[in-house]
Design an enzyme around this catalytic site. Structure first.
Site, PDB file in Angstrom:
ATOM      1  N   LYS A  72       0.835  -1.208   0.000  1.00 50.69           N
ATOM      2  CA  LYS A  72       0.000   0.000   0.000  1.00 50.69           C
ATOM      3  C   LYS A  72       0.869   1.257   0.000  1.00 50.69           C
ATOM      4  CE  LYS A  72      -4.138  -2.043   2.008  1.00 50.69           C
ATOM      5  NZ  LYS A  72      -4.912  -2.281   3.212  1.00 50.69           N
ATOM      6  N   LYS A 128      -9.496  -2.460  -6.431  1.00 51.65           N
ATOM      7  CA  LYS A 128      -9.842  -1.031  -6.537  1.00 51.65           C
ATOM      8  C   LYS A 128      -8.584  -0.200  -6.692  1.00 51.65           C
ATOM      9  CE  LYS A 128     -12.863  -2.173  -3.173  1.00 51.65           C
ATOM     10  NZ  LYS A 128     -12.806  -2.328  -1.738  1.00 51.65           N
ATOM     11  N   LYS A 155      -4.239  -9.129 -10.046  1.00 49.62           N
ATOM     12  CA  LYS A 155      -5.416  -9.273  -9.184  1.00 49.62           C
ATOM     13  C   LYS A 155      -6.355  -8.091  -9.391  1.00 49.62           C
ATOM     14  CE  LYS A 155      -6.124  -7.798  -4.685  1.00 49.62           C
ATOM     15  NZ  LYS A 155      -7.282  -7.905  -3.831  1.00 49.62           N
TER      16      LYS A 155
HETATM   17  P1  ADP Z   1      -9.585  -4.342  -3.143  1.00 45.02           P
HETATM   18  O1  ADP Z   1      -8.302  -5.098  -3.382  1.00 45.02           O
HETATM   19  O2  ADP Z   1     -10.316  -4.099  -4.412  1.00 45.02           O
HETATM   20  O3  ADP Z   1      -9.384  -3.082  -2.334  1.00 45.02           O
HETATM   21  P2  ADP Z   1     -10.659  -5.403  -0.707  1.00 45.02           P
HETATM   22  O4  ADP Z   1      -9.282  -5.420  -0.118  1.00 45.02           O
HETATM   23  O5  ADP Z   1     -11.634  -4.398  -0.192  1.00 45.02           O
HETATM   24  O6  ADP Z   1     -10.516  -5.287  -2.283  1.00 45.02           O
HETATM   25  O7  ADP Z   1     -11.261  -6.853  -0.567  1.00 45.02           O
HETATM   26  C1  ADP Z   1     -12.527  -7.206  -0.036  1.00 45.02           C
HETATM   27  C2  ADP Z   1     -12.722  -8.710  -0.105  1.00 45.02           C
HETATM   28  O8  ADP Z   1     -12.727  -9.135  -1.478  1.00 45.02           O
HETATM   29  C3  ADP Z   1     -11.580  -9.492   0.550  1.00 45.02           C
HETATM   30  O9  ADP Z   1     -12.119 -10.668   1.115  1.00 45.02           O
HETATM   31  C4  ADP Z   1     -10.678  -9.810  -0.591  1.00 45.02           C
HETATM   32  O10 ADP Z   1      -9.892 -10.951  -0.339  1.00 45.02           O
HETATM   33  C5  ADP Z   1     -11.679 -10.059  -1.713  1.00 45.02           C
HETATM   34  N1  ADP Z   1     -11.076  -9.740  -3.006  1.00 45.02           N
HETATM   35  C6  ADP Z   1     -10.651  -8.524  -3.432  1.00 45.02           C
HETATM   36  N2  ADP Z   1     -10.147  -8.591  -4.681  1.00 45.02           N
HETATM   37  C7  ADP Z   1     -10.249  -9.893  -5.051  1.00 45.02           C
HETATM   38  C8  ADP Z   1      -9.904 -10.613  -6.226  1.00 45.02           C
HETATM   39  N3  ADP Z   1      -9.382 -10.004  -7.285  1.00 45.02           N
HETATM   40  N4  ADP Z   1     -10.131 -11.947  -6.253  1.00 45.02           N
HETATM   41  C9  ADP Z   1     -10.685 -12.581  -5.189  1.00 45.02           C
HETATM   42  N5  ADP Z   1     -11.047 -11.958  -4.057  1.00 45.02           N
HETATM   43  C10 ADP Z   1     -10.837 -10.638  -3.971  1.00 45.02           C
END
Ligand code: ADP
Ligand code: TRP
Length: 321
Positions: free
Chosen positions: A110, A192, A189
């Site tokens: 981050k 956001k 991956k």
């Molecule tokens: P981001 O990476 O978009 O900020 P978050 O960290 O808010 O997403 O993740 C929220 C939930 O969604 C978590 O349980 C995370 O493991 C899951 N998640 C986020 N991105 C993915 C992805 N590309 N594939 C599978 N699970 C995901």
């Protein structure tokens, strides 16, 4: 069995969040004691914009409700409405070894992406451990990216139990292999913070633009291709029926898979799959008072559980005199 997971209200929820976490959580509604919450205190580590955070919280709640989460069949709340989590975070932070938290790669990732290196961002995994341990969760469904954070929660539970006596359930991660990492438009991956997402509730032209932007290679249509390494195929398989997926797979393996057509078919599948939820989301957002009320009621339920654990913890460490 207690199943718990949270999501940050830090941006539009995308299909990675849906397949990685939300869908699994919603599917557990009938057979488990389910805890779902919006982690606004975690989001505060990266969002310093009052409107964005508060609107994001309501919107994330509307997303869950629209996708089928029934607040009568689970405990659904906003993290900051249960302040006990902050006290438990402090207590856990006094037993959290520096080395354990320093090893967490999400902090370094981050910071590398430009998020300010604050103490809150560093101790993010301790707050997450408190989230999980406060409700004595048995299982935590998350995407693979959260695996290390769950290990921190397990380590802290074990360390606390060893030092102060049996107190916490040691939670198990529940990472479905198939959905572990949903790829984004660029094959990294979907996240956001990488700007490579397909938001669940996007529609019309903006949705088409995203789907058409899924990166593919320059192999000619007639040439055989490996479906497993194709980003488009890996997203397509989340939406297609098994029969249609097999047909498309055969085209990849034998030649004849035209990326443009597959993208249009995917566009259609995404629009259809979420059409109903999209309508419901608009209804929830039109009545934010109702969403707030659902969340506040959920917080009362969550807090009843939280105070019991915290009382025991206070007693164990000597904060009750
Ligand atoms: P981001 O990476 O978009 O900020 P978050 O960290 O808010 O997403 O993740 C929220 C939930 O969604 C978590 O349980 C995370 O493991 C899951 N998640 C986020 N991105 C993915 C992805 N590309 N594939 C599978 N699970 C995901
Ligand atoms: N860190 C998680 C994420 O970024 C969100 C989260 C916070 C969480 N507390 C949690 C997930 C407790 C599961 C359980 O996705």
């Amino acid at each position: 069995m207690k199943i718990l997971s949270g999501i940050q209200p830090s941006g539009q929820l995308h299909i990675g969040n849906y397949f990685g976490m939300m869908k699994t959580m919603i599917s557990h509604m009938e057979n488990s004691e389910l805890f779902v919450f919006i982690v606004d205190l975690h989001a505060l580590t990266s969002v310093h914009d009052r409107e964005r955070l508060s609107n994001g919280t309501l919107e994330a709640a509307a997303d869950f409700l629209a996708l089928g989460l029934d607040p009568d069949k689970c405990t659904f709340w906003v993290q900051s409405d249960v302040p006990e989590v902050c006290e438990l975070t402090w207590i856990l932070s006094t037993i959290a070894p520096m080395g354990l938290i320093e090893r967490c790669h999400s902090y370094k990732d981050k910071v590398a992406k430009g998020i300010a290196a604050s103490h809150g961002l560093f101790s993010y995994p301790v707050l997450m451990a408190a989230d999980i341990l406060l409700y004595q969760a048995d299982q935590v469904p998350v995407g693979k990216d959260q695996k290390q954070h769950l290990e921190v929660a397990r380590d802290l539970a074990q360390k606390f139990n060893a030092e102060f006596g049996e107190t916490f359930v040691v939670p198990e991660p529940a990472i479905s292999q198939e959905m572990a990492v949903v790829p984004g438009l660029d094959g990294q991956k979907m996240s956001k913070s990488y700007g490579n997402t397909i938001p669940i509730f996007l529609e019309g032209k903006p949705l088409k633009k995203r789907v058409m932007a899924i990166e593919t290679d320059a192999t000619p249509v007639e040439a055989p291709k490996n479906p497993e390494t194709c980003n488009l195929y890996n997203i397509f398989k989340l939406f297609a029926t098994p029969v249609r997926l097999q047909e498309i797979r055969d085209l990849y393996l034998n030649g004849g898979a035209a990326y443009g057509y597959i993208k249009l078919e995917l566009l259609d599948l995404i629009s259809t799959q979420f059409a109903d939820a999209r309508r419901k989301k608009a209804e929830f957002l039109a009545d934010p008072g109702m969403v707030r009320e659902i969340l506040k009621k959920g917080a009362v339920k969550a807090r009843e559980k939280a105070v019991v654990t915290l009382d025991l913890v206070r007693d164990r460490v000597g904060l009750k005199y």
